[in-house]
Design an enzyme around this catalytic site. Structure first.
Site, PDB file in Angstrom:
ATOM      1  N   LEU A 108      -8.410 -30.595 -28.715  1.00  0.00           N
ATOM      2  CA  LEU A 108      -7.949 -31.600 -29.228  1.00  0.00           C
ATOM      3  C   LEU A 108      -7.416 -32.907 -28.359  1.00  0.00           C
ATOM      4  CD1 LEU A 108      -5.600 -29.671 -31.983  1.00  0.00           C
ATOM      5  CD2 LEU A 108      -7.800 -30.758 -32.405  1.00  0.00           C
ATOM      6  N   ASP A 114       0.791  -1.216  -0.123  1.00  0.00           N
ATOM      7  CA  ASP A 114      -0.024   0.018  -0.036  1.00  0.00           C
ATOM      8  C   ASP A 114       0.822   1.353  -0.095  1.00  0.00           C
ATOM      9  OD1 ASP A 114      -2.604  -1.404   2.113  1.00  0.00           O
ATOM     10  OD2 ASP A 114      -2.104  -1.567   0.127  1.00  0.00           O
ATOM     11  N   LYS A 146       1.058 -27.015 -34.220  1.00  0.00           N
ATOM     12  CA  LYS A 146       0.217 -26.528 -33.217  1.00  0.00           C
ATOM     13  C   LYS A 146       0.880 -25.285 -32.660  1.00  0.00           C
ATOM     14  CE  LYS A 146      -2.430 -28.027 -29.288  1.00  0.00           C
ATOM     15  NZ  LYS A 146      -2.314 -27.315 -28.529  1.00  0.00           N
ATOM     16  N   GLU A 180      -0.211 -29.709 -39.571  1.00  0.00           N
ATOM     17  CA  GLU A 180       0.040 -28.483 -39.250  1.00  0.00           C
ATOM     18  C   GLU A 180       0.794 -28.287 -37.888  1.00  0.00           C
ATOM     19  OE1 GLU A 180      -3.803 -26.677 -38.837  1.00  0.00           O
ATOM     20  OE2 GLU A 180      -4.352 -26.892 -40.812  1.00  0.00           O
ATOM     21  N   CYS A 211     -12.551 -32.786   8.563  1.00  0.00           N
ATOM     22  CA  CYS A 211     -11.111 -32.315   7.989  1.00  0.00           C
ATOM     23  C   CYS A 211     -11.326 -30.662   7.286  1.00  0.00           C
ATOM     24  CB  CYS A 211     -10.369 -33.187   6.974  1.00  0.00           C
ATOM     25  SG  CYS A 211      -8.874 -32.587   6.613  1.00  0.00           S
ATOM     26  N   CYS A 260      -3.000 -37.226   8.783  1.00  0.00           N
ATOM     27  CA  CYS A 260      -3.274 -36.043   8.047  1.00  0.00           C
ATOM     28  C   CYS A 260      -2.499 -34.795   8.577  1.00  0.00           C
ATOM     29  CB  CYS A 260      -5.037 -35.858   8.019  1.00  0.00           C
ATOM     30  SG  CYS A 260      -5.562 -34.297   7.254  1.00  0.00           S
ATOM     31  N   ASP A 262       0.516   4.062  -2.609  1.00  0.00           N
ATOM     32  CA  ASP A 262       0.340   5.571  -2.194  1.00  0.00           C
ATOM     33  C   ASP A 262       1.331   6.378  -2.814  1.00  0.00           C
ATOM     34  OD1 ASP A 262      -1.076   4.850   1.002  1.00  0.00           O
ATOM     35  OD2 ASP A 262      -1.975   4.663  -0.846  1.00  0.00           O
ATOM     36  N   ASP A 306       1.238 -22.259 -30.187  1.00  0.00           N
ATOM     37  CA  ASP A 306       1.175 -21.935 -28.856  1.00  0.00           C
ATOM     38  C   ASP A 306       0.561 -20.487 -28.464  1.00  0.00           C
ATOM     39  OD1 ASP A 306       1.027 -22.727 -26.149  1.00  0.00           O
ATOM     40  OD2 ASP A 306       3.178 -22.931 -25.790  1.00  0.00           O
ATOM     41  N   LYS A 340      -4.930 -33.395 -39.157  1.00  0.00           N
ATOM     42  CA  LYS A 340      -6.646 -33.605 -39.372  1.00  0.00           C
ATOM     43  C   LYS A 340      -6.889 -34.315 -40.575  1.00  0.00           C
ATOM     44  CE  LYS A 340      -6.320 -28.817 -37.761  1.00  0.00           C
ATOM     45  NZ  LYS A 340      -6.492 -27.215 -38.044  1.00  0.00           N
ATOM     46  N   CYS A 375      -6.666 -39.170   4.040  1.00  0.00           N
ATOM     47  CA  CYS A 375      -7.134 -38.725   5.337  1.00  0.00           C
ATOM     48  C   CYS A 375      -8.617 -39.370   5.579  1.00  0.00           C
ATOM     49  CB  CYS A 375      -7.336 -37.104   5.397  1.00  0.00           C
ATOM     50  SG  CYS A 375      -8.192 -36.554   6.701  1.00  0.00           S
ATOM     51  N   LYS A 403       2.145 -34.087 -29.771  1.00  0.00           N
ATOM     52  CA  LYS A 403       3.079 -33.094 -28.902  1.00  0.00           C
ATOM     53  C   LYS A 403       4.420 -33.387 -28.839  1.00  0.00           C
ATOM     54  CE  LYS A 403       0.577 -30.523 -26.604  1.00  0.00           C
ATOM     55  NZ  LYS A 403      -0.157 -30.515 -25.528  1.00  0.00           N
ATOM     56  N   TYR A 420      -7.019 -21.700 -39.155  1.00  0.00           N
ATOM     57  CA  TYR A 420      -6.578 -22.973 -39.455  1.00  0.00           C
ATOM     58  C   TYR A 420      -8.032 -24.025 -39.255  1.00  0.00           C
ATOM     59  CZ  TYR A 420      -6.338 -23.004 -34.310  1.00  0.00           C
ATOM     60  OH  TYR A 420      -6.484 -22.759 -33.101  1.00  0.00           O
ATOM     61  N   CYS A 447      -5.688 -32.127   9.726  1.00  0.00           N
ATOM     62  CA  CYS A 447      -6.696 -32.430  10.929  1.00  0.00           C
ATOM     63  C   CYS A 447      -6.065 -33.371  11.813  1.00  0.00           C
ATOM     64  CB  CYS A 447      -8.010 -32.910  10.338  1.00  0.00           C
ATOM     65  SG  CYS A 447      -8.254 -34.336   9.829  1.00  0.00           S
TER      66      CYS A 447
HETATM   67  S1  IVH Z   1      -7.619 -27.127 -34.717  1.00  0.00           S
HETATM   68  C1  IVH Z   1     -11.643 -28.860 -33.832  1.00  0.00           C
HETATM   69  N1  IVH Z   1      -5.100 -26.504 -35.502  1.00  0.00           N
HETATM   70  O1  IVH Z   1      -4.919 -26.270 -30.108  1.00  0.00           O
HETATM   71  C2  IVH Z   1     -10.109 -28.475 -33.762  1.00  0.00           C
HETATM   72  N2  IVH Z   1      -5.557 -26.150 -33.102  1.00  0.00           N
HETATM   73  O2  IVH Z   1      -5.600 -28.410 -27.843  1.00  0.00           O
HETATM   74  C3  IVH Z   1      -9.841 -27.178 -33.547  1.00  0.00           C
HETATM   75  N3  IVH Z   1      -4.089 -25.122 -31.757  1.00  0.00           N
HETATM   76  O3  IVH Z   1      -7.902 -24.756 -28.697  1.00  0.00           O
HETATM   77  C4  IVH Z   1      -8.529 -26.889 -33.218  1.00  0.00           C
HETATM   78  N4  IVH Z   1      -2.639 -24.781 -33.422  1.00  0.00           N
HETATM   79  O4  IVH Z   1      -5.980 -23.205 -29.598  1.00  0.00           O
HETATM   80  C5  IVH Z   1      -6.083 -26.471 -34.318  1.00  0.00           C
HETATM   81  N5  IVH Z   1      -3.051 -25.852 -36.291  1.00  0.00           N
HETATM   82  C6  IVH Z   1      -3.929 -25.776 -35.207  1.00  0.00           C
HETATM   83  C7  IVH Z   1      -3.503 -25.396 -33.852  1.00  0.00           C
HETATM   84  C8  IVH Z   1      -4.763 -25.675 -33.048  1.00  0.00           C
HETATM   85  C9  IVH Z   1      -3.046 -24.640 -32.333  1.00  0.00           C
HETATM   86  C10 IVH Z   1      -4.835 -24.975 -30.624  1.00  0.00           C
HETATM   87  C11 IVH Z   1      -6.125 -24.234 -30.257  1.00  0.00           C
HETATM   88  C12 IVH Z   1      -7.217 -25.374 -29.686  1.00  0.00           C
HETATM   89  C13 IVH Z   1      -5.826 -26.086 -29.008  1.00  0.00           C
HETATM   90  C14 IVH Z   1      -6.473 -27.518 -28.799  1.00  0.00           C
END
Ligand code: IVH
Length: 740
Positions: free
Chosen positions: A96, A46, A131, A129, A464, A440, A50, A133, A322, A458, A346, A258, A443
């Protein structure tokens, strides 16, 4: 606290310096107000707060001409309660399924083939494709003009961020293409893959921030005395979810398209041609996308993309596969909010070595004791990790993890970081094995391990406090009632001060506003005194201000609680934290019984194993004997009954939306399949029926509305006949669902 370069004495400031300083102060004060009033996690003391305000006032007094229209001195109290307008997605935004190894990818493709009933020769082409982030958004275009942008939210409902998305250069404000072939003008829809722009189209994709932009932004944050972002994804999310689109505009956000949401006409036959069309309309699509002929090609593409990962200037965390054909995607549909036609493969987790300072044993909602490692903070894949899970007693013993050890921690995607191993060679000489408690830690009740169970629990149950607090946290948590601002700190405070002992109490807090405000004000005072003491300084902010602040924070909280007095039944059922009842099961139950009140009633009847209610419960597809037992036990417990009746007196339930089709002939009907269908596999038949609002049961009973009889049907068909149920041949079934 950092004061940055602007901390010159006010008397020494030149006019341009004063101007810059006022801008910086306005931004900082607004930022800390938000943390304090809306997120309940103040980051500065604070006194420091302030000091910021005083400095702002002193500069304004010296340069009255420079007073900003958004000056903190002009703003009285807190900004309006947080919140963007909610938007319901016309087509849900799915997540996904994940795969962490090649094997799971092979399984995925095999599953797709089985579901579609493909023969050996038929190929399944897939688009691969990266993924990205970032965070996914949905962009709605009407007559080719961008009209609505929303975040994913919980997949059903997101936040409206149109103005913010308009500032993202990659998001076209208008779709390019020949407007002439608009269906509305020619009277005929443009052909899939044609050049026109549909009347309505929702394009989905990922908003992200490049790594260089992220580093530059963090540098600016630091210079402005503000907290840096943990990673590019948080930076992108924080930048998009700004009340003031001008702030978003100043952040370099990017976008890749996408996926498809709602569309007023078919736009393509395949994902690959859809991507082409997206580019034609003016969207960026990822240049690393490949069309793979088979699963081997997918895995090859995965390795290629993985090899390029480090050199990309944005973060990716895997590869998405896909199924290319849209008609197949359509048939495959979805399960538990993830499409059957897509998979995220992943990248392996990232690891780092750090010191394990201490092992804490926490008590969960169900009494499970879980060991948590407190670590010397370390960055793993760009995120600072301070704590990691140690899973359970056996894991600690197996890895022989000890306090003081150097350990390898690993983080994969969004999952909680884990301790994977110990660097035994560098173990301190005086270390000793960790002794897992048999009581525990909260508790002190016995903590016992049932035969065959990995977890020690527990036995304190209702007495608890740790379990009670965790149940309350689960109740108000994101997937439960999702009450904004009611986080762990307030739950702890309200529980231990006796204000909230059970869920219903949350809804009577406002009626006890004076007590609540007093408790919150006292707590804030204690907290800031502690912070000051830690810094060796006396406290400055007066009691009046503390009381005002507590009052504001509490009234925001009351508003958030009021907002949830009507709540969807599935969320409410999930929020109760019944064992084995996750979100999917809760949704199933809400759909089947209509409300928590009805479920509670039915479960009391179902306690009798011979009852119709029990048979009905057991015949719900997706509810096995373990879940059934857990439900019956929960609703039989007298304490739970009282708790529920008090809760239901405070709340109103909203029905779960009927899946897909209210007008469908199958809505609410219970269907049983028997025998072999020639036109589709059993899983597909079941998925189609569910999509049309039917419940699919595994066995025939008097509750069955319809039995679909395929070739070589056996006892179920006979039983249906005996019970005089309505039966359909495969042809009739196809006609009914509009597939023939
Ligand atoms: S397709 C119905 N394509 O991954 C399918 N998602 O874990 C819709 N994401 O919420 C998603 N790259 O934020 C798709 N080339 C890609 C992506 C992708 C990133 C993310 C997206 C989704 C999350 C799912």
């Amino acid at each position: 606290m950092r004061r940055g370069p602007g901390s010159l004495a006010v008397a020494a400031l030149s006019e341009p310096e004063a101007k810059a300083e006022l801008a910086r102060l306005a931004q900082m004060i607004a930022f800390h107000d938000r943390l304090y009033y809306q997120e309940n996690r103040p980051r500065i003391s604070d006194t420091d707060y302030d000091a910021l305000r005083q400095r702002n006032a002193a500069i304004e007094a010296r340069f009255p001409a420079l007073v900003r229209s958004d000056s903190p001195s002009r703003r009285v109290g807190a900004p309006p309660a947080a919140g963007f307008t909610k938007v319901r997605h016309a087509v849900p935004m799915l997540s996904l399924g994940n795969a962490f190894g090649d094997e799971e990818v092979l399984d995925f493709v095999a599953r797709v083939r089985r579901f579609l009933g493909l023969s050996g020769e038929e190929r399944v082409a897939l688009v691969c494709e990266p993924k990205i982030d970032g965070l996914s958004v949905s962009l709605r275009y009407e007559k080719g003009v961008f009209v609505l942008g929303a975040t994913r939210g919980d997949g059903t409902e997101g936040e409206e961020v149109t103005a913010n998305l308009m500032t993202v250069a990659d998001v076209p404000e208008r779709l390019s293409g020949e407007g002439r072939s608009l269906g509305a003008k020619t009277g005929a829809p443009s052909a899939p893959g044609g050049k026109g722009v549909p009347e309505v189209i929702e394009v989905r994709g990922e908003v992200y921030m490049t790594k260089p932009a992220f580093f530059a932004l963090n540098e600016r944050q630091r210079q402005a005395g503000e907290e840096p972002f943990a990673n590019p994804r948080n930076a992108a999310a924080g930048s998009l979810r700004q009340k003031d689109a001008a702030v978003t505009a100043s952040r370099p956000l990017r976008f890749f398209a996408y996926a498809l949401g709602e569309a007023s006409e078919p736009v393509a036959h395949s994902h690959w041609t859809f991507l082409e069309r997206l580019r034609h309309w003016g969207f960026p699509t990822n240049p690393l996308a490949r069309l793979a002929d088979n699963v081997e090609d997918c895995l090859k593409t995965y390795r290629e993309i993985e090899a390029r990962r480090a050199r990309l200037d944005y973060d990716i965390d895997g590869v998405v596969y896909k199924v290319n054909r849209f008609d197949w995607q359509q048939r495959l549909g979805e399960v538990s909010r993830a499409p059957r036609w897509a998979l995220a493969h992943k990248f392996p987790a990232e690891q780092a070595v750090t010191r394990l300072e201490r092992i804490e044993v926490q008590v969960g909602r169900t009494g499970a004791l879980t060991p948590v490692a407190h670590l010397t903070p370390v960055t793993v894949g760009g995120v600072v990790v301070r704590r990691a899970t140690l899973h359970n007693e056996d894991e600690i013993a197996r890895k022989d993890v000890r306090e003081g050890d150097l350990v390898v921690v690993q983080r994969a995607g969004d999952v909680i970081p884990q301790v994977v191993s110990v660097v035994v060679e560098r173990r301190p000489k005086d270390s000793h094995r960790f002794r897992f408690p048999h009581t525990c830690p909260v508790c002190k009740s016995h903590a016992v391990r049932e035969e065959g169970e990995a977890l020690r629990r527990c036995t304190g149950g209702l007495i608890c406090p740790a379990q009670a607090v965790e149940r309350l946290r689960h109740f108000v948590g994101r997937d439960g009632l999702d009450i904004e601002g009611l986080g762990e700190a307030y739950i702890q405070l309200f529980f231990h001060s006796g204000l909230v002992r059970e869920p219903a109490d949350i809804f009577t807090l406002e009626a006890r506003a004076e007590d609540v405000t007093r408790v919150v004000a006292e707590w804030r005072k204690r907290q800031s005194a502690e912070r000051q003491a830690a810094k060796g300084r006396p406290q400055t902010a007066g009691p009046k201000r503390k009381k005002d602040e507590a009052y504001k924070s509490v009234s925001n909280l009351f508003a958030a609680i009021e907002n949830r007095r009507r709540i969807r039944s599935d969320r409410l059922i999930y929020a109760l934290g019944i064992r084995h009842v996750g979100q999917t099961t809760a949704r199933l139950l809400a759909r089947h019984y209509g409300s928590l009140a009805a479920l509670a009633e039915a479960m009391r009847e179902a306690a009798e194993p011979e009852s119709e209610a029990y048979r009905a419960l057991a015949s719900i597809d997706g509810i096995g004997p373990v879940v059934a037992r857990a439900l019956i036990d929960f609703f039989a417990e007298p304490h739970n009954r009282k708790l529920l009746s008090r809760l239901l007196a405070e709340l109103g339930e909203e029905p779960v939306e009927a899946p897909a089709a209210a007008g469908s002939p199958l809505a609410g009907k219970t269907v049983v399949f028997t025998g072999t269908l020639a036109s589709m596999t059993r899983p597909e038949a079941k998925a189609r029926a569910e999509k049309l609002g039917a419940k699919v049961a595994g066995s025939v009973s008097r509750k069955t509305d319809l039995v679909v009889v395929g070739a070589d049907a056996g006892s179920k068909a006979k039983k249906a006949e005996e019970l005089g149920l309505k039966t359909l041949s495969e042809q009739q079934w196809l006609r009914l669902i509009g597939g023939a």
